[in-house]
Design an enzyme around this catalytic site. Structure first.
Site, mmCIF file in Angstrom:
data_model
loop_
_atom_site.group_PDB
_atom_site.id
_atom_site.type_symbol
_atom_site.label_atom_id
_atom_site.label_comp_id
_atom_site.label_asym_id
_atom_site.label_seq_id
_atom_site.Cartn_x
_atom_site.Cartn_y
_atom_site.Cartn_z
ATOM 1 N N ASP A 182 -76.589 -94.257 -28.127
ATOM 2 C CA ASP A 182 -77.879 -93.587 -27.971
ATOM 3 C C ASP A 182 -78.933 -94.139 -28.929
ATOM 4 O O ASP A 182 -80.134 -94.009 -28.677
ATOM 5 C CB ASP A 182 -77.735 -92.067 -28.139
ATOM 6 N N HIS A 183 -78.515 -94.746 -30.028
ATOM 7 C CA HIS A 183 -79.417 -95.371 -31.003
ATOM 8 C C HIS A 183 -78.537 -96.044 -32.043
ATOM 9 O O HIS A 183 -77.305 -96.002 -31.937
ATOM 10 C CB HIS A 183 -80.352 -94.346 -31.657
ATOM 11 N N HIS A 231 -75.445 -83.865 -25.942
ATOM 12 C CA HIS A 231 -76.453 -83.143 -26.711
ATOM 13 C C HIS A 231 -77.457 -82.430 -25.803
ATOM 14 O O HIS A 231 -78.667 -82.484 -26.018
ATOM 15 C CB HIS A 231 -77.183 -84.073 -27.682
ATOM 16 N N CYS A 238 -80.753 -88.380 -31.108
ATOM 17 C CA CYS A 238 -79.695 -88.115 -30.125
ATOM 18 C C CYS A 238 -80.193 -87.496 -28.819
ATOM 19 O O CYS A 238 -80.103 -88.101 -27.748
ATOM 20 C CB CYS A 238 -78.625 -87.220 -30.740
ATOM 21 N N ASP A 274 -72.104 -92.874 -30.580
ATOM 22 C CA ASP A 274 -73.287 -92.245 -31.158
ATOM 23 C C ASP A 274 -73.640 -92.966 -32.452
ATOM 24 O O ASP A 274 -72.813 -93.077 -33.352
ATOM 25 C CB ASP A 274 -73.009 -90.762 -31.431
ATOM 26 N N GLN A 275 -74.858 -93.460 -32.518
ATOM 27 C CA GLN A 275 -75.362 -94.114 -33.724
ATOM 28 C C GLN A 275 -74.690 -95.466 -33.962
ATOM 29 O O GLN A 275 -74.523 -95.897 -35.096
ATOM 30 C CB GLN A 275 -75.190 -93.187 -34.939
#
Length: 529
Positions: A319-320, A126, A76, A36-37
């Protein structure tokens, strides 16, 4: 050797060869590892010279690396919903971190399950709302964040009005090692249960006498802020020179209002970290990347130990990304490369996964059709592996459009970006258009939208987006959704409250029923001993 013994040996060799041929012809197991991130440029595999992530580097050396992979929303929940459905947020209705998408919208988990795969989610996705599976047959953990309508943006609020769940600048100012955090506890559980689930799939194969293909998504929360890695990983960067942001100053407010809205939303307009604080936060982020890398290494090692590696496709992504102080921004929500570009690495048998680096622009929307085709299904969408093969053959679709939507907090109108070849065009009603030439300006410092030589290109890109979107109608659609969800959220918080968070059922996996049968079911013999 007698003739009978010779025949039995030949038969055994033939049986083994037939089994290997069957394994090679049957659909592969698929393991998706999601951080994540995790920004692409925060990995050595994508050129970072500081971060330590040897297991991910090894993945990149043995598979297909997509150098220009983007998320389709730098936030997210909408990013993950788009990845799972192959639909943009404007199409699936998951606009922000407080939005659900309908249970009737097929995901790649639905598709693979219908094709006979066992599908399991270990970790976070999420999901918002009462459906906490969205096609997964099995889910082993709850999520680290709540599943309720707690994070619904409000485009009617003044920019000075902050909602309690907004990102906080404190994550940068307080960055540093922690012996234990909620996020560490969560990821440690995800890592343990992912390894145990692989054991369980080996047990199933042993009981059936054949391989039953599976999809396992192991999804971690790190290196998402707060930047609080374990001390062990923080210490790995002792005496390592941490690189600062290449361009730490924000663009002017009139040239890029979105950046300044994001800074104000997180409090960076009121206070700014100094150089030492920036480097400390970046060190903590890199340490969290190393922590994720250790989990990746353990999962890959378990696949090898169980004899599954040869018939498993492993996909690593996020996700990013995270801005990490570039242009005065932290976290995500921006269309800039550090926020929108993600790692995407695919490793598997050579007859299924081409080797090398590929420059064709791709996005997380391409993941769903890729998984369906790997599983032997039909999907009209482009497969990442087909894209790689075409590029390898010299027929790359370098000008295919990649669309990035942002419909959440920090904007008050649809914010849409299109990546076409070397250009990135950003359109948000009320903001000035932005056009960046990523070949000559990879740091996205010069907005060339107003340059005479780009007048025709801007007009074409603008027309293409206006043909694709009715921006006024989409804005109203988002605002109506926000009002509807705000009402539902208030109502569900009144009276008897029932949360939507997934509650894993207790498992009966130890000795129950027949004593010796229970022990036998749990055995995975060490074939090497």
């Amino acid at each position: 050797m007698t003739e009978g013994k010779r025949c039995s040996v030949v038969d055994a060799i033939g049986d083994q060869r037939a089994k290997r041929d069957h394994e090679a012809a049957s659909p592969p197991n698929i393991v998706v590892l999601q951080a994540d991130q995790l920004a692409a440029d925060a990995l050595g595999a994508y050129g970072n010279q500081v971060v330590s992530a040897p297991h991910i580097d090894q993945l990149a050396q043995s598979g297909a690396v997509f150098d220009r992979a983007y998320c389709n929303s730098p936030l997210c929940a909408p990013s993950r919903a788009s990845m799972m459905t192959g639909l943009l947020p404007s199409q699936n209705g998951c606009y922000d971190n407080g939005a659900d998408f309908p249970s009737s919208v097929p995901t790649f988990a639905h598709h693979l399950r219908a094709l006979g795969y066992h599908t399991a989610l270990v970790g976070r996705m999420h999901f918002i709302g009462p459906d906490q599976h969205h096609g997964f047959e099995e889910r082993l953990t709850t999520d680290v964040y709540p599943a309720d309508l707690d994070m619904v943006p409000d485009w009617n609020l003044d920019s000075s009005q902050r909602l309690p769940w907004y990102h906080e600048a404190d994550s940068v100012f307080a960055a540093g090692a922690c012996k234990a955090t909620v996020q560490q506890d969560f990821d440690d559980e995800v890592g343990f249960l992912a390894l145990r689930h692989l054991n369980d799939r080996a047990r199933v194969d042993r009981a059936l006498g054949r391989r039953n293909p599976f999809l396992m998504v192991a999804s971690f929360i790190h290196p998402h802020d707060p930047y609080e890695p374990p001390p062990e990983h923080w210490d790995r960067y002792d005496n390592v020179e941490i690189d600062g942001p290449t361009h730490p100053d924000p663009p002017t407010a009139d040239s890029d209002p979105h950046t300044h809205r994001l800074r104000a939303m997180s409090g960076f307009d009121a206070r700014q970290p100094n150089a030492a604080q920036i480097l400390r936060a970046r060190r903590a982020y890199y340490a969290a990347v190393a922590y994720i890398d250790d989990h990746v290494g353990r999962i890959r090692a378990r696949l090898h130990e169980l004899g599954m590696a040869e018939n498993t496709v492993v996909i690593l992504t996020s996700d990013h990304g995270d801005m990490r102080g570039e242009k005065g921004l932290w976290y995500k929500m921006s269309p800039y490369e550090q926020s929108a570009r993600v790692p995407l690495i695919v490793v598997g048998p050579e007859d299924r996964v081409p080797r090398g680096r590929f420059a064709t622009p791709v996005s997380l929307l391409d993941l769903a059709p890729t998984l369906v085709k790997l599983a032997g299904g039909d999907d009209p969408g482009p497969s990442l592996l087909d894209i790689a093969r075409r590029e390898g053959a010299g027929t790359s679709a370098a000008d295919r459009d990649i669309v990035i939507e942002y419909l959440a907090e920090g904007t008050v109108a649809p914010h849409v970006t299109v990546v076409r070849g070397q250009y990135k065009f950003v359109r948000c009603p009320g903001d000035p258009d932005q056009l960046f030439d990523l070949d000559t300006d990879p740091d996205e410092l010069v907005n060339v939208a107003g340059h005479p030589e780009h007048t025709r290109r801007v007009a074409l890109l603008r027309k293409d987006l206006d043909d694709r979107y009715d921006f006024a109608a989409l804005e109203e659609q988002v605002r109506v959704s926000q009002r509807r969800r705000q009402l539902v959220s208030r109502a569900l918080a009144t009276g008897s409250v029932r949360h939507w968070d997934f509650d894993p059922a207790p498992e009966q996996r130890y000795v129950r029923g027949d004593f010796w049968s229970s022990l036998e079911r749990g055995r995975i013999p060490d074939l090497g001993s």
